[in-house]
Write a protein that holds these residues in place. Structure first.
Motif, mmCIF file in Angstrom:
data_model
loop_
_atom_site.group_PDB
_atom_site.id
_atom_site.type_symbol
_atom_site.label_atom_id
_atom_site.label_comp_id
_atom_site.label_asym_id
_atom_site.label_seq_id
_atom_site.Cartn_x
_atom_site.Cartn_y
_atom_site.Cartn_z
ATOM 1 N N GLY A 49 0.850 -1.186 0.000
ATOM 2 C CA GLY A 49 0.000 0.000 0.000
ATOM 3 C C GLY A 49 0.885 1.235 0.000
ATOM 4 N N ILE A 50 0.774 2.036 -1.031
ATOM 5 C CA ILE A 50 1.659 3.184 -1.197
ATOM 6 C C ILE A 50 1.497 4.190 -0.055
ATOM 7 N N ARG A 55 4.066 6.732 4.625
ATOM 8 C CA ARG A 55 4.085 7.135 6.034
ATOM 9 C C ARG A 55 5.277 6.517 6.762
ATOM 10 N N ARG A 56 5.518 5.231 6.537
ATOM 11 C CA ARG A 56 6.593 4.539 7.250
ATOM 12 C C ARG A 56 7.986 4.874 6.728
ATOM 13 N N SER A 57 8.090 5.236 5.451
ATOM 14 C CA SER A 57 9.414 5.493 4.873
ATOM 15 C C SER A 57 9.829 6.955 4.979
ATOM 16 N N GLY A 58 8.859 7.837 5.182
ATOM 17 C CA GLY A 58 9.177 9.265 5.206
ATOM 18 C C GLY A 58 9.281 9.862 3.812
ATOM 19 N N GLY A 63 6.403 11.067 -4.307
ATOM 20 C CA GLY A 63 7.823 10.746 -4.417
ATOM 21 C C GLY A 63 8.045 9.272 -4.708
ATOM 22 N N ILE A 64 7.258 8.407 -4.072
ATOM 23 C CA ILE A 64 7.362 6.966 -4.325
ATOM 24 C C ILE A 64 6.914 6.650 -5.745
ATOM 25 N N TYR A 65 5.781 7.227 -6.145
ATOM 26 C CA TYR A 65 5.303 6.995 -7.514
ATOM 27 C C TYR A 65 6.332 7.471 -8.541
ATOM 28 N N LYS A 66 6.935 8.629 -8.299
ATOM 29 C CA LYS A 66 7.929 9.169 -9.232
ATOM 30 C C LYS A 66 9.171 8.283 -9.279
ATOM 31 N N ASP A 71 9.506 6.070 -15.664
ATOM 32 C CA ASP A 71 10.672 6.915 -15.963
ATOM 33 C C ASP A 71 11.490 7.229 -14.715
ATOM 34 N N GLY A 72 11.201 6.535 -13.624
ATOM 35 C CA GLY A 72 11.885 6.792 -12.359
ATOM 36 C C GLY A 72 13.328 6.330 -12.363
ATOM 37 N N ASN A 73 14.091 6.945 -11.489
ATOM 38 C CA ASN A 73 15.488 6.575 -11.299
ATOM 39 C C ASN A 73 15.778 6.753 -9.803
ATOM 40 N N PRO A 74 15.294 5.815 -8.975
ATOM 41 C CA PRO A 74 15.404 6.010 -7.522
ATOM 42 C C PRO A 74 16.850 6.011 -7.052
#
Length: 98
Positions: A49-50, A55-58, A63-66, A71-74
Motif C-alpha cells: 500500500g503506497i 508514512r513509514r518510509s518518510g 515521491g514513491i510513484y515518481k 521513468d523513475g530513477n530512484p
C-alpha cells in the motif's frame, strides 16, 4: 456451457510476507535490468500500500510513484528507505564463481 471469468494476474496480491518479498526481489537481482528491478520494487510497494509505505518510509506518495514509475530513477537512499519501511534490508554476499 458456463462462461469463465478471469482476472488479471498481479504479483502484488501474493507478496504478503517478508520472506516472499525477499525471494521475489532476489530473483530480480540475479540478472534483471535496472528497469526490471525498479518495476519489481514498484510491485512490492503496491503490495504494502503506497500510502502506508509513504508514512513509514518518510517519502511522500508522489515521491514513491515518481521514483518507482516507468521513468523513475530512484536513489540508493530511496531504495533503502522503502525496503526498510517494509522490514527488509539489502545485503551483500560473495558471488559464486565458476
Amino acid at each position: 456451457m458456463a462462461k469463465i471469468e478471469t482476472t488479471a494476474f498481479d504479483s502484488a496480491d501474493y507478496l504478503n510476507t517478508a520472506e516472499t518479498i525477499a525471494a521475489y526481489l532476489d530473483a530480480y537481482l540475479e540478472d534483471s535490468t535496472p528497469e526490471e528491478l525498479r518495476t519489481a520494487l514498484a510491485t512490492v510497494a503496491r503490495s504494502h500500500g503506497i500510502s502506508d509505505l509513504a508514512r513509514r518510509s518518510g517519502i511522500s506518495r508522489p515521491g514513491i510513484y515518481k521514483a518507482l514509475g516507468q521513468d523513475g530513477n530512484p536513489s540508493f537512499e530511496t531504495i533503502r528507505a522503502i525496503l526498510s519501511a517494509m522490514g527488509l534490508r539489502l545485503t551483500v554476499e560473495p558471488a559464486e564463481v565458476g
